[in-house]
Motif scaffolding. Structure first.
Motif, PDB file in Angstrom:
ATOM      1  N   LEU A  26      21.238  66.727  43.775  1.00 23.52           N
ATOM      2  CA  LEU A  26      20.292  67.375  42.862  1.00 23.52           C
ATOM      3  C   LEU A  26      19.220  66.409  42.376  1.00 23.52           C
ATOM      4  N   GLN A  27      19.560  65.134  42.276  1.00 26.25           N
ATOM      5  CA  GLN A  27      18.548  64.134  41.916  1.00 26.25           C
ATOM      6  C   GLN A  27      17.506  63.993  43.020  1.00 26.25           C
ATOM      7  N   ARG A  28      17.959  64.097  44.270  1.00 27.32           N
ATOM      8  CA  ARG A  28      17.043  63.975  45.414  1.00 27.32           C
ATOM      9  C   ARG A  28      16.316  65.282  45.688  1.00 27.32           C
ATOM     10  N   ARG A  29      16.963  66.392  45.378  1.00 25.58           N
ATOM     11  CA  ARG A  29      16.402  67.714  45.653  1.00 25.58           C
ATOM     12  C   ARG A  29      16.458  68.579  44.388  1.00 25.58           C
ATOM     13  N   PRO A  30      15.599  68.291  43.412  1.00 20.44           N
ATOM     14  CA  PRO A  30      15.659  69.011  42.129  1.00 20.44           C
ATOM     15  C   PRO A  30      15.317  70.488  42.236  1.00 20.44           C
ATOM     16  N   LEU A  34      22.094  74.615  40.938  1.00 17.18           N
ATOM     17  CA  LEU A  34      23.547  74.432  40.968  1.00 17.18           C
ATOM     18  C   LEU A  34      24.204  75.516  40.139  1.00 17.18           C
ATOM     19  N   SER A  35      25.099  76.247  40.752  1.00 15.38           N
ATOM     20  CA  SER A  35      25.845  77.270  40.024  1.00 15.38           C
ATOM     21  C   SER A  35      26.988  76.608  39.260  1.00 15.38           C
ATOM     22  N   VAL A  36      27.023  76.792  37.952  1.00 18.44           N
ATOM     23  CA  VAL A  36      28.076  76.223  37.113  1.00 18.44           C
ATOM     24  C   VAL A  36      29.250  77.193  37.059  1.00 18.44           C
ATOM     25  N   LEU A 100      27.004  75.940  45.606  1.00 21.19           N
ATOM     26  CA  LEU A 100      28.288  76.247  44.987  1.00 21.19           C
ATOM     27  C   LEU A 100      29.236  75.093  45.300  1.00 21.19           C
ATOM     28  N   GLU A 101      29.738  74.442  44.273  1.00 19.00           N
ATOM     29  CA  GLU A 101      30.759  73.411  44.460  1.00 19.00           C
ATOM     30  C   GLU A 101      32.088  74.049  44.083  1.00 19.00           C
ATOM     31  N   ILE A 102      32.817  74.523  45.068  1.00 15.48           N
ATOM     32  CA  ILE A 102      34.002  75.334  44.802  1.00 15.48           C
ATOM     33  C   ILE A 102      35.169  74.889  45.673  1.00 15.48           C
TER      34      ILE A 102
END
Length: 204
Positions: A26-30, A34-36, A100-102
């Protein structure tokens, strides 16, 4: 109308480093969203409600299940985890790519409902490094630690259900691979049919 966004699913065993890689990506590709996730597990030291997770109780989570408010949900290590459906759908319709980080269970549900999503499996270098990473958290009892390791060994078998595999042995190299995958997927012809115009030379 904006082109519909792309759904990117990152999953892998606990301790593989999914969260760290997501933050670096996300720092490289703002421009990525991101789904929380929502969870019933207690916060770990340093975790912030609404940033790392939406922390809630079991009763409220089960009510959200009944209302169909999750794109996917699963019970993992005796706690619930779920992805809020509304946020993801709104971002995709607005043309934003969503990460999605799942967990493995959740990714399986997403694949059934969203087969055009991009599925990336994050692996640790080896099982010993995975054990070290989980121990460093300092948040596991002996029982929960053993449960996570046993589950991880089973979860690794799910890798064949994914499109890509990234070994997280070097953070910089791993996040560069994730970025490259996303760039390549954005260039797929099937994701760019709106750009293709068939016109005969000299035609109107």
């Amino acid at each position: 109308m904006p082109k519909k966004g792309m759904l990117i699913v990152l999953s892998g065993p606990s301790g593989a480093g999914k969260g760290t890689l997501c933050n670096l990506l996300l720092q490289r590709r703002p421009e990525l969203a991101l789904s929380v996730s929502v969870t019933t597990r207690p916060p770990r030291p340093g975790e912030v409600h609404g940033v790392n997770y939406f922390f809630t109780d079991r009763e409220n989570f089960e009510q959200m299940i009944r209302k169909g408010e999750f794109l996917e949900w699963a019970r993992v290590y005796n706690n619930y985890y779920g992805t809020p459906r509304k946020f993801v759908e709104e971002q995709l319709e607005a043309g934003k790519d969503v990460i999605l980080e799942i967990d493995i269970q959740g990714a399986k549900q997403v694949k059934e409902n969203c087969p055009d999503a991009v599925f990336i499996f994050i692996l640790p270098p080896d099982i010993e490094e995975l054990k070290n990473r989980i121990k460093k958290r300092g948040s596991e009892t002996e029982e929960s630690f053993n449960l996570r390791i046993k589950s991880a060994e089973e979860e690794l078998k799910a890798i064949t259900n994914y499109d890509y595999a990234v070994v997280n042995d070097d953070l910089k190299a791993a996040v560069e691979k994730l970025e490259s995958i996303i760039i390549a997927e954005r260039c797929r012809v099937l994701r760019n049919m709106d750009l293709i115009q068939f016109k005969a030379p000299g035609g109107d």
